[in-house]
Design a protein around this motif. Structure first.
Motif, PDB file in Angstrom:
ATOM      1  N   VAL A 290      -4.705   3.970  47.096  1.00 34.82           N
ATOM      2  CA  VAL A 290      -4.837   3.362  48.421  1.00 34.82           C
ATOM      3  C   VAL A 290      -3.461   2.937  48.924  1.00 34.82           C
ATOM      4  O   VAL A 290      -3.123   3.123  50.096  1.00 34.82           O
ATOM      5  N   ALA A 291      -2.647   2.392  47.997  1.00 35.77           N
ATOM      6  CA  ALA A 291      -1.283   2.012  48.362  1.00 35.77           C
ATOM      7  C   ALA A 291      -0.475   3.234  48.778  1.00 35.77           C
ATOM      8  O   ALA A 291       0.304   3.190  49.740  1.00 35.77           O
ATOM      9  N   GLN A 292      -0.654   4.358  48.066  1.00 35.34           N
ATOM     10  CA  GLN A 292       0.046   5.588  48.439  1.00 35.34           C
ATOM     11  C   GLN A 292      -0.368   6.045  49.831  1.00 35.34           C
ATOM     12  O   GLN A 292       0.476   6.456  50.645  1.00 35.34           O
ATOM     13  N   GLU A 293      -1.652   5.954  50.110  1.00 33.11           N
ATOM     14  CA  GLU A 293      -2.153   6.352  51.423  1.00 33.11           C
ATOM     15  C   GLU A 293      -1.542   5.498  52.531  1.00 33.11           C
ATOM     16  O   GLU A 293      -1.338   5.949  53.646  1.00 33.11           O
ATOM     17  N   ALA A 294      -1.214   4.249  52.163  1.00 37.17           N
ATOM     18  CA  ALA A 294      -0.623   3.330  53.139  1.00 37.17           C
ATOM     19  C   ALA A 294       0.893   3.463  53.208  1.00 37.17           C
ATOM     20  O   ALA A 294       1.546   2.718  53.946  1.00 37.17           O
ATOM     21  N   GLY A 295       1.473   4.398  52.415  1.00 37.73           N
ATOM     22  CA  GLY A 295       2.901   4.656  52.496  1.00 37.73           C
ATOM     23  C   GLY A 295       3.735   4.093  51.369  1.00 37.73           C
ATOM     24  O   GLY A 295       4.968   4.164  51.410  1.00 37.73           O
ATOM     25  N   THR A 296       3.094   3.544  50.331  1.00 42.46           N
ATOM     26  CA  THR A 296       3.824   2.977  49.192  1.00 42.46           C
ATOM     27  C   THR A 296       4.041   4.042  48.126  1.00 42.46           C
ATOM     28  O   THR A 296       3.146   4.838  47.845  1.00 42.46           O
ATOM     29  N   GLN A 297       5.225   4.067  47.531  1.00 44.07           N
ATOM     30  CA  GLN A 297       5.526   5.022  46.467  1.00 44.07           C
ATOM     31  C   GLN A 297       4.824   4.608  45.181  1.00 44.07           C
ATOM     32  O   GLN A 297       4.995   3.492  44.695  1.00 44.07           O
TER      33      GLN A 297
ATOM     34  N   ALA B 203       2.719  -4.435  47.742  1.00 39.35           N
ATOM     35  CA  ALA B 203       3.048  -3.593  48.904  1.00 39.35           C
ATOM     36  C   ALA B 203       1.777  -3.186  49.644  1.00 39.35           C
ATOM     37  O   ALA B 203       1.750  -3.100  50.872  1.00 39.35           O
ATOM     38  N   LEU B 204       0.705  -2.926  48.883  1.00 35.13           N
ATOM     39  CA  LEU B 204      -0.585  -2.608  49.504  1.00 35.13           C
ATOM     40  C   LEU B 204      -1.107  -3.802  50.289  1.00 35.13           C
ATOM     41  O   LEU B 204      -1.563  -3.656  51.431  1.00 35.13           O
ATOM     42  N   PHE B 205      -1.031  -4.990  49.706  1.00 34.69           N
ATOM     43  CA  PHE B 205      -1.528  -6.178  50.393  1.00 34.69           C
ATOM     44  C   PHE B 205      -0.753  -6.424  51.691  1.00 34.69           C
ATOM     45  O   PHE B 205      -1.328  -6.876  52.683  1.00 34.69           O
ATOM     46  N   ASP B 206       0.550  -6.105  51.681  1.00 35.28           N
ATOM     47  CA  ASP B 206       1.374  -6.305  52.880  1.00 35.28           C
ATOM     48  C   ASP B 206       0.922  -5.437  54.049  1.00 35.28           C
ATOM     49  O   ASP B 206       1.096  -5.812  55.214  1.00 35.28           O
ATOM     50  N   THR B 207       0.344  -4.277  53.732  1.00 39.53           N
ATOM     51  CA  THR B 207      -0.095  -3.378  54.804  1.00 39.53           C
ATOM     52  C   THR B 207      -1.399  -3.848  55.461  1.00 39.53           C
ATOM     53  O   THR B 207      -1.798  -3.300  56.482  1.00 39.53           O
ATOM     54  N   MET B 208      -2.039  -4.856  54.884  1.00 35.44           N
ATOM     55  CA  MET B 208      -3.345  -5.301  55.383  1.00 35.44           C
ATOM     56  C   MET B 208      -3.240  -6.439  56.400  1.00 35.44           C
ATOM     57  O   MET B 208      -4.269  -6.936  56.867  1.00 35.44           O
ATOM     58  N   GLY B 209      -2.012  -6.861  56.696  1.00 30.70           N
ATOM     59  CA  GLY B 209      -1.861  -7.961  57.635  1.00 30.70           C
ATOM     60  C   GLY B 209      -2.314  -9.278  57.042  1.00 30.70           C
ATOM     61  O   GLY B 209      -2.187  -9.524  55.839  1.00 30.70           O
ATOM     62  N   THR B 210      -2.885 -10.145  57.880  1.00 23.92           N
ATOM     63  CA  THR B 210      -3.323 -11.467  57.421  1.00 23.92           C
ATOM     64  C   THR B 210      -4.409 -11.370  56.358  1.00 23.92           C
ATOM     65  O   THR B 210      -4.430 -12.155  55.398  1.00 23.92           O
ATOM     66  N   SER B 211      -5.315 -10.405  56.488  1.00 26.11           N
ATOM     67  CA  SER B 211      -6.384 -10.259  55.493  1.00 26.11           C
ATOM     68  C   SER B 211      -5.813  -9.936  54.118  1.00 26.11           C
ATOM     69  O   SER B 211      -6.401 -10.294  53.082  1.00 26.11           O
ATOM     70  N   GLY B 212      -4.650  -9.273  54.104  1.00 26.57           N
ATOM     71  CA  GLY B 212      -4.018  -8.941  52.842  1.00 26.57           C
ATOM     72  C   GLY B 212      -3.615 -10.169  52.050  1.00 26.57           C
ATOM     73  O   GLY B 212      -3.588 -10.138  50.815  1.00 26.57           O
ATOM     74  N   LEU B 213      -3.309 -11.273  52.752  1.00 28.15           N
ATOM     75  CA  LEU B 213      -2.959 -12.511  52.059  1.00 28.15           C
ATOM     76  C   LEU B 213      -4.145 -13.025  51.243  1.00 28.15           C
ATOM     77  O   LEU B 213      -3.990 -13.483  50.105  1.00 28.15           O
ATOM     78  N   PHE B 214      -5.338 -12.934  51.817  1.00 31.85           N
ATOM     79  CA  PHE B 214      -6.528 -13.430  51.121  1.00 31.85           C
ATOM     80  C   PHE B 214      -6.935 -12.493  49.981  1.00 31.85           C
ATOM     81  O   PHE B 214      -7.409 -12.946  48.935  1.00 31.85           O
TER      82      PHE B 214
END
Length: 448
Positions: free
Chosen positions: A274-281, A302-313
């Motif tokens: 999922v992180a790769q799909e979001a652009g993470t190596q 890095a995956l959580f960062d792509t989720m915006g505010t919801s990624g923090l939770f």
């Protein structure tokens, strides 16, 4: 005079404590990263084989010796010894178990400290403390020292409370929380783009990566995740009543451990893709999946960062899971030297906990200030070599030094109909011959 021995008050309490000892970062982090680095499902297959053919018999050996002796590893092995040679070997093995458990906890507390720091990071970001957030996620000596100290303190607080009010109470609270968080995160990640590719990498084996090192890694993972060879389960067995069935409890602990390790893979590997799909190596320069610290501390944040505010939770839930898994294992490892201090040195539980906790924290500090040189070395010595070799000694003591009638008598406690089972006929001979030989064969194959 030593302090009175504690005892688990219920079957569930022991199960949660023993499963908590088994289910730690070795399952949530170590198992998925080993899968990623060792051919996906090919590693899973060999891990399952090692867990049931080798780890379960050693677990049973520890539980049996512990409940019979009702002492720590040093006294238990010395107590069943039949002569000066076996007593000497038992003494060396017992002290080695304490040393290996302490070494494991010394590096484990560092990694767990990283998890505590990353758990604090989303809160810092929510309150706009950018500099603090950067420090929490940076790889600095000050950060590592601070959060290793915090985690070590939490572990000592639980152990100082004793068997019933500390180990049992907290394990019974933390384990269900861990399972709920794990399932919630899996349900979320599997709905994200790229998750199916991660499932394929996890469940479809690549047998081209089979090697002696994979075999050793699978065995080391099985022993590490079940906390074997260092006296942890021996001590937990010593806190069991005679009414409990050891074969049944041992099987349940192994199944829970393997089940949660496998379930954790359903989270970690799909999350990588999922992180790769979001652009993470997620692949290294050599084309291998990123494993080790890079997986938990680089790929997933890095995956959580792509989720915006919801990624923090999501990050809070994930790192809370990691901290809980860390605690359930660390309390069992600290109990090994603490039990020795109480029973051999005559200390009360709180001073023994403080003494042993500070000694192990001092070892952690030496590793932190010499990280590149010592961290990998301590991990390898303690988990890939120390635990399996001590497992051989425990099998020999349970199968050969411990009289067969004593062994079978201990197995019958809490399980009077066990004589009718195949386990009754096979296990005494298996733990005597097959288990030690299989463990040693894995080392020989690796050396060759």
């Amino acid at each position: 005079m030593s302090a009175p021995r504690g005892q688990f008050t219920s079957n569930l309490g022991f199960l949660m404590a023993a499963a908590g000892s088994a289910v730690g970062l070795g399952n949530i982090w170590g198992f998925p990263t080993n899968v990623a680095a060792n051919g996906g499902a090919a590693f899973v297959v060999f891990y399952l084989i090692m867990a049931f053919l080798l780890a379960y018999p050693v677990l049973m050996a520890e539980l049996t010796l512990g409940r019979h002796a009702r002492r720590n590893m040093v006294q238990a092995l010395r107590g069943i010894s039949t002569g000066p040679i076996s007593k000497g070997v038992g003494t060396i093995a017992g002290f080695s178990g304490i040393v290996v458990a302490s070494l494991i906890l010394s590096f484990y507390a560092i990694v767990a400290g990283w998890m505590v720091a990353h758990l604090a990071d989303p809160f810092a970001e929510l309150f706009g403390a950018e500099e603090t957030a950067a420090w929490l996620t940076g790889d600095s000596t000050s950060r590592n020292f601070t959060f290793t100290a915090i985690f070590s303190g939490l572990t000592m607080l639980i152990i100082a409370s004793g068997v019933e009010k500390g180990i049992e109470r907290w394990s019974t609270l933390l384990m269900p929380t861990l399972i709920i968080l794990l399932l919630m995160l899996i349900a979320y990640v599997l709905t994200q783009p790229g998750a199916i590719k991660g499932l394929e990498a996890y469940l479809i084996p690549d047998f081209s990566k089979l090697s002696p090192q994979l075999l050793l890694s699978a065995m080391g993972q099985a022993f590490f995740s079940l906390s074997l060879g260092v006296g942890t389960m021996l001590i937990y067995g010593s806190y069991l009543s005679k009414q409990e069935s050891l074969p049944r409890l041992g099987a349940l602990v192994t199944l829970i451990d393997v089940g949660i390790a496998f379930t954790a893979g359903l989270l970690i590997l799909p999350a990588m893709y999922v992180a790769q799909e979001a652009g993470t190596q997620i692949f290294s320069a050599s084309g291998d999946l990123i494993a080790g610290p890079g997986l938990i501390l680089q790929v997933l944040p890095a995956l959580f960062d792509t989720m915006g505010t919801s990624g923090l939770f999501v990050a809070i839930a994930f790192f809370a899971l990691m901290v809980i898994a860390s605690l359930t294992s660390s309390i069992s490892m600290l109990e090994v030297p603490v039990a020795f201090s109480i029973e051999n040195l005559g200390l009360k539980r709180r001073p023994a906990t403080l003494l042993m906790g500070l000694v192990i924290f001092a070892i952690s500090s030496v590793i932190i200030f010499n990280f590149d040189t010592l961290f990998g070395l301590v991990v390898s010595i303690s988990t890939e070599y120390g635990q399996p070799l001590l497992g051989v000694v425990l099998c020999v003591f349970a199968g050969w030094i411990f009289r067969k009638d004593q062994l079978l008598s201990e197995l019958k406690e809490g399980h009077p109909d066990i004589e009718k089972t195949l386990f009754w006929k096979i296990w005494p001979w298996y733990v005597r011959i097959a288990c030690p030989l299989l463990i040693l064969a894995a080392f020989v194959q690796t050396i060759i």
